[in-house]
Enzyme design. Sequence first.
Site, PDB file in Angstrom:
ATOM      1  N   ASP A  66     -28.256  41.815  39.844  1.00 19.38           N
ATOM      2  CA  ASP A  66     -28.789  41.500  38.510  1.00 19.38           C
ATOM      3  C   ASP A  66     -30.023  42.348  38.197  1.00 19.38           C
ATOM      4  OD1 ASP A  66     -26.907  39.512  38.946  1.00 19.38           O
ATOM      5  OD2 ASP A  66     -28.383  37.923  39.167  1.00 19.38           O
ATOM      6  N   GLU A 250     -20.664  36.197  31.199  1.00 22.19           N
ATOM      7  CA  GLU A 250     -22.023  35.832  31.594  1.00 22.19           C
ATOM      8  C   GLU A 250     -22.878  37.099  31.528  1.00 22.19           C
ATOM      9  OE1 GLU A 250     -22.145  34.384  35.601  1.00 22.19           O
ATOM     10  OE2 GLU A 250     -21.640  36.311  36.480  1.00 22.19           O
TER      11      GLU A 250
END
Length: 618
Positions: A66, A250
């Site tokens: 991420d 997402e």
Amino acid sequence: MPGTLAGRSRRFRPPHWALVTLAALTLTGCQQTPAGAALQAQGRPQTYSNPLPIRTPGGPIETCADPEIVRGQTAGDTDWYLYCTTDPHSGRDRDANGNLIFHPISMARSRDLVNWTYVSDALPQKPAWVRPDAGLWAPDVEYLNGKYHLYYTASETVEGGSAIGVATSDSPLGPWVDSGAPVVEPHPAPCCPGSRRWTFDPAVIQDDRGQRWIYYGSYFGGISVRKLSADGLRSDPASQTQVASANRYEASNVFRHGGYYYLFVSSSDCCRGPLTGYSVFAGRSRTPDGPFLDKGGVDLNAAYVGGTPVISMNGNRWVGPGHNAVFTDAAGQDWTVYHAIDRADPYLAEAGGINKRPALLDPLDWVDGWPTVRGGLWASDEPMPAPAAQPGERSRYRTPRVRVEVPGKLLGAYSDEFTASTLSPDWSWVRPPAQGVAALEGGALRFSTQDADLFEDRDDASVLLRAAPQDDYLVETRLTLNLPPQGCCFNFRQAGLVVYGDDDRYVKLAQVSIFETRQLEFAKEVPAGAPGFPRYGSTVLSAGAETVWLRIARSLEDGEEHYTAFSSRDGQTWTRGGTWTHTLGGAARIGLVSLGGPGFTARFDYLRVYDLKQKKLE
């Protein structure tokens, strides 16, 4: 929450929260300005290679999931800063008792965007409102009102459920002071009163009028956007708008370009080791609250979910490229940082444990107004021109021209238009279906979805097969599957193409129902191997429809079989998906499946096989 959500889907397994249960391009010559030449003389790197190197005193950081990159915003600070989700730095990163050490949002600094040095952890102490065993994930750093704001996911709060938090600092490296309460509080998924949606993955922007917005969400609940308060510390629940469907996306990231807001989102499973199919898609809107439409005009919130591919697997060592962030270098070139998995080295420690997801960096190009990584080549695994990190430097990157697979000559001996009254003897069944399940009628093959499957240890579905060419080829069909246009739940009813070695070795491209969505899934299964290694992985493609055209292109690249998926909603305009590598061998056959549960009917209008050629895109 992990215990209750992990069983929601056997194919789309929970993303990163389940892993931290703490609860052919060359350098192009170009002239430089004198300042640029001076910077190169001082040691500006001419190239870089993925993954990004991040140094620590104990050795390199091997995983930076991420990832987020920002540039210093205060006077005189032209360094760059990298932030990673909570994880150990490597399989060797252990305490005195031999337990892995989890770093709550690692921070690193770089002068050149290529060589990085770890500095510290952003949030060594969890805020009081966050449960002590929670993970802190998906950092997003913004400079607002003269301070840096670090937005993050808290996987579990004291009150229950996940939430978005924020901490502030005068420096991009902290110390960070938490606001003391969630920016986005735990709340129900739109589908399910009383539930706790996956309130993950923050992304913050400011529009032209100065209004700030925060995007968040994941598979359970989808992606929403809210207005932020002027200080950036609270969001307005009354302004909440759904912008992307549940059970599909997402990891939102929003970037302004050409008068549009581009919503980048990731789909499929982030963390299936060497079978990870995570990929990035985009939609765009004139306004921050959508609707976000893909290149074909399909809403990311539709049942047949929209999304234009930005990056997926391309057949090199990297699989699962996703959870990206976009930024612009000093020369005006856009870049994206993202994580991916080396299929030959997928885990930090034991097999099946924490996925090793290093940070990768690649240029982001805009083709006909749509973003794609490296002009469509996607993840790089060779030396690349280094970014222009400092003022006065010029970009040496040039968008490559990309070749894509297209059909050549029709191979009639391997094809069938389904115009006869009975199947040709060239076809054969693995497990013949019951009477009436499949038949030729009206110039098509009718094939009812079976209460059977072709998935790991359940191999009871009928598979209709015929021989495949020995040389490179492309197989295509036109499929109509009469799923309801919307609504839940007809899970895993599906039909489509298969290239089949045996029940445990195949690739499959199918229209499939997943909760309230209809998606195009491109899957790969391998035989059971070493303990902890997965057997089934999947990626997804752009939007499907009740009638959709599907293609799988097979090619041999450096002795390795590559299978690339394509789809079309009109039979004319095709969109490329990911590429799986596999070992199916010369005896592999091509065919059709219709399975996953009873109640629906697939209609295949033809199966056509072509020799394979490539077309260069300008």
